[in-house]
Design a protein around this motif. Structure first.
Motif, short mmCIF file in Angstrom:
data_model
loop_
_atom_site.label_atom_id
_atom_site.label_comp_id
_atom_site.label_asym_id
_atom_site.label_seq_id
_atom_site.Cartn_x
_atom_site.Cartn_y
_atom_site.Cartn_z
N THR A 175 -1.08 34.15 47.53
CA THR A 175 -0.85 33.32 48.48
C THR A 175 0.61 32.69 48.88
O THR A 175 1.06 32.33 47.70
N ARG A 176 1.30 32.73 49.77
CA ARG A 176 2.65 32.07 50.20
C ARG A 176 2.47 30.71 50.42
O ARG A 176 1.53 30.39 51.30
N ASP B 43 4.02 27.24 52.25
CA ASP B 43 5.04 26.65 52.90
C ASP B 43 4.87 25.17 53.07
O ASP B 43 3.74 24.67 53.42
N GLU C 12 -4.01 34.25 52.68
CA GLU C 12 -2.46 34.76 53.06
C GLU C 12 -1.14 33.84 52.86
O GLU C 12 -0.35 33.96 51.85
N ARG C 13 -1.55 32.69 53.53
CA ARG C 13 -0.57 31.76 53.74
C ARG C 13 -1.19 30.40 53.76
O ARG C 13 -2.32 30.21 54.26
N TYR D 219 2.79 30.28 42.18
CA TYR D 219 2.89 30.73 43.77
C TYR D 219 4.17 30.65 44.09
O TYR D 219 4.91 29.62 43.88
N PRO D 220 4.68 31.37 45.06
CA PRO D 220 5.74 31.19 45.80
C PRO D 220 5.78 30.17 46.88
O PRO D 220 5.00 30.24 47.54
N LYS E 93 8.03 27.55 49.53
CA LYS E 93 9.15 27.34 50.04
C LYS E 93 9.02 26.04 50.87
O LYS E 93 8.12 25.61 51.46
#
Length: 150
Positions: free
Chosen positions: A2-3, A5, A113-114, A141-142, A144
């Protein structure tokens, strides 16, 4: 994986945070993602439901307000955006993204996914979302950050 943001707003109000949530939901759905807005409680979910009807006079974002009895129903599977506060959408609903407006991280966030998190400059939101940021990072987790201008 999972990305995650984080969208960081310069404003302090709930109004600005929810207004941005509507615009972000439109953007995410416009990119073809099925989206679930996870609200803090029923009152916030109903507020978002109302806002998605009126946030832009020249557009309509198809959506459904769902509670635990409708999360797996056809109603929740026919629209690109669902709004809930009690639990996740059904696994077979095909939802790919979540906009998390709850102070905490739902335990089922990794099925998407996001994940989008919205931070404004209200102290309670800042504190809660800093903890979320740290939790995501600690779990690998990535993450941003997107610093938005007023």
């Amino acid at each position: 994986m999972t990305r995650i943001d984080f969208y960081i707003l310069p404003d302090t109000t709930l109004e600005a945070r929810l207004g941005f949530a509507c615009r972000l939901a439109e953007t995410i759905a416009g990119k073809g993602y099925r989206l679930h807005l996870h609200a803090e409680d029923e009152a916030m979910a109903r507020d978002l439901d109302d806002r998605l009807w009126t946030f832009r006079p020249d557009a309509y974002l198809p959506h459904a307000l769902v509670d635990s009895t409708l999360l797996g129903s056809e109603q929740g599977q026919e629209v690109p955006v669902t709004i809930g506060w009690e639990g996740p959408p059904a696994p077979d609903a095909g939802v790919q993204a979540m906009l998390n407006l709850h102070p905490g991280i739902p335990e089922w966030f990794s099925r998407f996914e996001r994940v989008a998190e919205i931070i404004n400059q209200h102290q309670e939101v800042l504190t809660a979302k800093r903890e979320c940021w740290q939790t995501y990072k600690q779990r690998g987790y990535p993450v941003k950050a997107h610093q938005l201008k007023g």
